[in-house]
Each structure stands twice: as C-alpha cells, then as structure tokens.
Design an enzyme around this catalytic site. Structure first.
Site, PDB file in Angstrom:
ATOM      1  N   LYS A 144       0.853  -1.188   0.000  1.00 33.16           N
ATOM      2  CA  LYS A 144       0.000   0.000   0.000  1.00 33.16           C
ATOM      3  C   LYS A 144       0.885   1.233   0.000  1.00 33.16           C
ATOM      4  O   LYS A 144       2.019   1.132   0.513  1.00 33.16           O
ATOM      5  CB  LYS A 144      -0.961   0.036   1.179  1.00 33.16           C
ATOM      6  CG  LYS A 144      -0.411  -0.297   2.554  1.00 33.16           C
ATOM      7  CD  LYS A 144       0.750   0.425   3.139  1.00 33.16           C
ATOM      8  CE  LYS A 144       0.666   1.901   3.310  1.00 33.16           C
ATOM      9  NZ  LYS A 144       1.913   2.500   3.858  1.00 33.16           N
ATOM     10  N   TYR A 229      -4.613   3.986   6.377  1.00 29.72           N
ATOM     11  CA  TYR A 229      -5.128   3.028   7.371  1.00 29.72           C
ATOM     12  C   TYR A 229      -6.419   3.542   8.003  1.00 29.72           C
ATOM     13  O   TYR A 229      -7.329   2.764   8.305  1.00 29.72           O
ATOM     14  CB  TYR A 229      -4.092   2.779   8.470  1.00 29.72           C
ATOM     15  CG  TYR A 229      -2.929   1.937   8.023  1.00 29.72           C
ATOM     16  CD1 TYR A 229      -3.027   0.544   7.973  1.00 29.72           C
ATOM     17  CD2 TYR A 229      -1.719   2.508   7.653  1.00 29.72           C
ATOM     18  CE1 TYR A 229      -1.973  -0.231   7.560  1.00 29.72           C
ATOM     19  CE2 TYR A 229      -0.649   1.737   7.240  1.00 29.72           C
ATOM     20  CZ  TYR A 229      -0.779   0.364   7.198  1.00 29.72           C
ATOM     21  OH  TYR A 229       0.270  -0.417   6.783  1.00 29.72           O
TER      22      TYR A 229
HETATM   23  P1  NAD Z   1      12.415   1.923   2.434  1.00 29.90           P
HETATM   24  O1  NAD Z   1      12.861   3.307   2.075  1.00 29.90           O
HETATM   25  O2  NAD Z   1      12.937   1.360   3.701  1.00 29.90           O
HETATM   26  O3  NAD Z   1      12.778   0.910   1.265  1.00 29.90           O
HETATM   27  C1  NAD Z   1      12.568   1.233  -0.097  1.00 29.90           C
HETATM   28  C2  NAD Z   1      13.401   0.310  -0.965  1.00 29.90           C
HETATM   29  O4  NAD Z   1      13.253   0.764  -2.320  1.00 29.90           O
HETATM   30  C3  NAD Z   1      14.907   0.361  -0.645  1.00 29.90           C
HETATM   31  O5  NAD Z   1      15.442  -0.908  -0.755  1.00 29.90           O
HETATM   32  C4  NAD Z   1      15.466   1.266  -1.737  1.00 29.90           C
HETATM   33  O6  NAD Z   1      16.818   0.972  -2.068  1.00 29.90           O
HETATM   34  C5  NAD Z   1      14.549   0.897  -2.913  1.00 29.90           C
HETATM   35  N1  NAD Z   1      14.502   1.934  -3.942  1.00 29.90           N
HETATM   36  C6  NAD Z   1      14.571   1.706  -5.260  1.00 29.90           C
HETATM   37  N2  NAD Z   1      14.547   2.851  -5.950  1.00 29.90           N
HETATM   38  C7  NAD Z   1      14.477   3.826  -5.054  1.00 29.90           C
HETATM   39  C8  NAD Z   1      14.430   5.246  -5.170  1.00 29.90           C
HETATM   40  N3  NAD Z   1      14.440   5.864  -6.351  1.00 29.90           N
HETATM   41  N4  NAD Z   1      14.369   5.963  -4.019  1.00 29.90           N
HETATM   42  C9  NAD Z   1      14.322   5.353  -2.820  1.00 29.90           C
HETATM   43  N5  NAD Z   1      14.373   4.014  -2.661  1.00 29.90           N
HETATM   44  C10 NAD Z   1      14.440   3.254  -3.761  1.00 29.90           C
HETATM   45  O7  NAD Z   1      10.823   1.943   2.409  1.00 29.90           O
HETATM   46  P2  NAD Z   1       9.833   0.916   3.132  1.00 29.90           P
HETATM   47  O8  NAD Z   1       9.457   1.467   4.446  1.00 29.90           O
HETATM   48  O9  NAD Z   1      10.380  -0.449   3.048  1.00 29.90           O
HETATM   49  O10 NAD Z   1       8.528   1.081   2.199  1.00 29.90           O
HETATM   50  C11 NAD Z   1       8.406   0.424   0.953  1.00 29.90           C
HETATM   51  C12 NAD Z   1       6.921   0.288   0.597  1.00 29.90           C
HETATM   52  O11 NAD Z   1       6.283  -0.466   1.594  1.00 29.90           O
HETATM   53  C13 NAD Z   1       6.165   1.603   0.517  1.00 29.90           C
HETATM   54  O12 NAD Z   1       5.229   1.559  -0.516  1.00 29.90           O
HETATM   55  C14 NAD Z   1       5.440   1.697   1.847  1.00 29.90           C
HETATM   56  O13 NAD Z   1       4.222   2.423   1.777  1.00 29.90           O
HETATM   57  C15 NAD Z   1       5.185   0.260   2.146  1.00 29.90           C
HETATM   58  N6  NAD Z   1       5.135  -0.022   3.591  1.00 29.90           N
HETATM   59  C16 NAD Z   1       4.092  -0.721   4.077  1.00 29.90           C
HETATM   60  C17 NAD Z   1       4.021  -1.015   5.438  1.00 29.90           C
HETATM   61  C18 NAD Z   1       2.917  -1.852   5.978  1.00 29.90           C
HETATM   62  O14 NAD Z   1       2.735  -1.894   7.187  1.00 29.90           O
HETATM   63  N7  NAD Z   1       2.172  -2.535   5.119  1.00 29.90           N
HETATM   64  C19 NAD Z   1       5.015  -0.541   6.305  1.00 29.90           C
HETATM   65  C20 NAD Z   1       6.083   0.164   5.766  1.00 29.90           C
HETATM   66  C21 NAD Z   1       6.133   0.425   4.406  1.00 29.90           C
END
Ligand code: NAD
Length: 377
Positions: A144, A229
């Site tokens: 999401k 949420y």
């Molecule tokens: P994060 O920043 O920790 O990770 C993002 C990943 O994408 C990294 O590995 C990064 O290297 C990669 N990436 C590739 N291209 C990129 C760019 N141009 N800029 C930045 N990063 C890039 O983020 P996250 O917290 O893991 O979130 C990722 C997804 O998961 C989002 O869509 C977020 O909304 C979702 N999420 C959902 C929940 C949940 O509870 N369901 C919780 C956290 C995040």
C-alpha cells in the site's frame, strides 16, 4: 525511518483462514482474475520474490517468510544494490541465480521457483513493477498505497487481468484479529447500529531527505502512507462506500513538507446509511486509534495498526470488556493467504480493485482540501 520502525514495532504468528470476514460492503471483494496457473502439488510452498530490500522487507517480510509462513517461502531478491542482494542471498540460503536487478528483473519469467512477486518499493514505482511482474507471468502482491493515481491502478489491474494473474494489495490489517472483531461487531450490530467512526493514523516523520517526503516517489504526504489506514478502517467498519468527503490539510514545517506533500489531513466521510467517519492522518504526531460508536456502546482498537500489540476493547451497559484475541504476524498471514489464493484460484480478499477504491477516495480528499469544497464520490 527510525521513528516509523519504532512506532510500528511489534508483531505476531498464526494462520489466516479462521479470520476471513467480509470487510467492505457486506461481501468479499472480487479478485482481479482467477489464477490460471495449475495449483502446486500439495505441501509445496509457493516462492515469493521481494522487489526492494528496504526497511519493511528487511525487518518484517523476510523474517516472516523465513520462519512464520506455512504456505510460502522466500525464493527471489530484486535490488539495485548487488552487494546487499548477495548478503541477503547468503543469509537466507538462496542461490545467486535468484538475484535480479531492476534492469534484468523481467528475466524472472524463466524462474519456476518464483510464483509471486511482492512489490515493496517507493509508491511511484509500484505500477511499473506490478505491470512488469504480470507480464513475466507472476502473481503480484503490491504494498500500500497501490499506486499514486487511479490511472495507474487501472493499468495495474488491466495488466494482471491480461496476464491472468492475481493482484493483491498489502492491507495487512485485513488479517489482524482485533480489526476483524471491529468488523464483526459492526456487521452483527452487537451494540446497535454504528453511528460515528473515528479513525486516526499518524507518526512523526524523521529525515527530511527520505523518499516519503519527495512527491515524485511518494505521490503525496501522510495520507497516502499512513492515513490510508484510517480510510481503510472507516470503510471496513462502516461496510459501505462513502458518498462524499470533505477535508482540510496543513503543513507546519516548510523544510520537510513541500507543496504536494501534506503533513496532516483531517477528513470526514459520509456513508449512505448516515454513518459519519471523522478521520485524521499526520506525519507530525502519533495517531493510532479506530473507534466505532453505536446506539448502545462503543468499541475500539488502540493501538490500532502497530505490527505488534494491537488491543481492542468495548464499553456498553453490560460493562467494559477488554478483548483477548490471538496474536498474528500480519505479514505471514497476508502472504500465506495470498499463496493459498494463488494455489487454489480463490480470489484474494484484498484485490487491486480494493486498492483502487482507496486511491479514488484519497484523490477526492486532496481535491476537497485544495478547494475547500465537499466532493461527491
Ligand atoms: P524503504 O525506504 O525502507 O525501502 C525502499 C526500498 O526501495 C529500498 O530498498 C530502496 O533501495 C529501494 N529503492 C529503489 N529505488 C528507489 C528510489 N528511487 N528511491 C528510494 N528508494 C528506492 O521503504 P519501506 O518502508 O520499506 O517502504 C516500501 C513500501 O512499503 C512503501 O510503498 C510503503 O508504503 C510500504 N510499507 C508498508 C508497510 C505496511 O505496514 N504494510 C510498512 C512500511 C512500508
């Protein structure tokens, strides 16, 4: 991201099937497409490839696949950082041929170990990788928010339909027992008809340089990331689709919050039965509660959306009741459920169409906040 991890820290470990309830509109939403792939042999775990090895993949999803899921396992890694991917492959015992870059990702079509692609990238990359995964013949679980526009949602749904693969959205609270109890109490009118819903979700965002504060990557501010949420809760507790929305927003820190990336949003939804939902989303403070007030009492979850430690309770003339429901790992439950859907051809309860509904309402929330007008849906 530190703050977010701290805020959300906490999680669970139980199967999913017992917790299937209709969340919206009195019936399970229909899936994107019945899976056409033959079901795997009994006892075979389906393989997930993770696209994006960031915080969520590292701290929640990969550990769940390694030790908590019953019907699926980690089978592939897609990353822009080859050294990180190699270290992950070693840690999780995957062969190097299971590692892909964003450029050669399309080659997963030749990897029979990978059944499902889990897109865990910044929001504006969800559409591209969902569509590419579908074209490679893989089922898709996408985090999401589903995308950054309704148009992208339509393209994702169409691509999965054309490829005859299923598309699910990572709405983990559809597998969380306390949130499901909220739905049950509302549907069964245990405390009479629900009149008012209050739903709030937020956390103080940290580093101003992170992608969540860059509109090109995030598509917006707190609403798309965490306020979604509150929107979800309002919809699944009401069990109806809102007919109009009005909203206001604010930005108090011009360094962190540029135009197009709101800090806080308050929005009100009106449902056909007359239920009103008052919702809040913020990147400025912690907000973490869903409450339904009904004719003869109220029931709530608080904290409502943590990875661990969600607690529910109700109050009525019969007295107070604190719920004691099973603790479930949301990600293991969500991934196991989707693996079962893929294996059996049963539609997922969190299909792309459900993600699209939220995206449409969020676009209306932004429109209302920008114009000061109530927007009909
Ligand atoms: P994060 O920043 O920790 O990770 C993002 C990943 O994408 C990294 O590995 C990064 O290297 C990669 N990436 C590739 N291209 C990129 C760019 N141009 N800029 C930045 N990063 C890039 O983020 P996250 O917290 O893991 O979130 C990722 C997804 O998961 C989002 O869509 C977020 O909304 C979702 N999420 C959902 C929940 C949940 O509870 N369901 C919780 C956290 C995040």
């Amino acid at each position: 991201m530190h703050e977010r991890r701290g805020f959300l820290k906490g999680l669970f470990g139980l199967g999913t099937a017992a917790w299937s309830l209709p969340l919206v509109g009195g019936g399970l939403a229909t899936g994107t497409a019945a899976a056409q792939t033959p079901p795997p042999p009994p006892g075979k775990k389906l393989g997930y490839a993770l696209v994006g090895l960031g915080s969520l993949s590292e701290h929640q999803i990969a550990p769940a696949l390694a030790s908590k899921t019953k019907h699926c396992k980690l089978a592939g890694l897609v990353s822009g950082n080859p050294d990180k991917a190699k270290a992950w492959a070693q840690k999780y015992g995957l062969p190097e041929r299971s590692i892909y870059s964003y450029d050669n990702f399309d080659r997963i079509k030749d990897n029979p170990d990978i059944d499902i692609v889990y897109v865990v990238l910044p929001n504006s990359m969800h559409a591209e990788f969902t569509i590419r995964a579908a074209k490679a013949g893989k089922h898709v679980l996408c985090e999401k928010p589903m995308a950054v526009s309704v148009k992208e949602c339509d393209q994702m749904i169409a691509a999965c339909k054309a490829a005859k693969v299923q598309l699910a959205i990572g709405y983990r609270l559809h597998f969380e027992p306390n949130n499901l109890e909220m739905v049950r109490l509302a549907r069964e009118k245990t405390f009479g008809r629900v009149k008012v819903i209050e739903a709030a979700a937020g956390f103080p965002i940290g580093d101003p340089r992170q992608w969540r504060l860059d509109k090109k990557l995030s598509g917006g501010g707190s609403l798309l990331d965490i306020g979604i949420y509150a929107l979800q809760a309002a919809r699944y507790i009401a069990g109806e689709e809102p007919i109009n929305v009005s909203a206001r927003w604010s930005r108090t820190d011009p360094v962190k919050f540029k135009p197009g990336v709101e800090e806080s949003v308050l929005f009100t939804l009106e449902f056909p039965s007359g239920i009103l939902a008052n919702c809040a989303s913020s990147y400025g403070c912690n907000l973490n509660r869903f409450r339904a007030s009904a004719e003869h009492g109220w029931f709530e979850v608080q904290p409502a959306l943590n990875y661990e430690g969600i607690k529910g309770r109700s109050r009525s003339q019969q007295g107070p009741k604190d719920w004691d429901l099973p603790v479930v790992d949301h990600f293991a439950a969500e991934m196991d459920d989707f693996a079962e859907c893929v294996a059996s051809g049963k539609p997922t309860r969190v299909p792309g169409e459900e993600g699209r509904r939220d995206q449409r309402i969020m676009a209306a929330i932004y429109q209302s906040a920008a114009s000061g007008k109530t927007i009909a849906l």
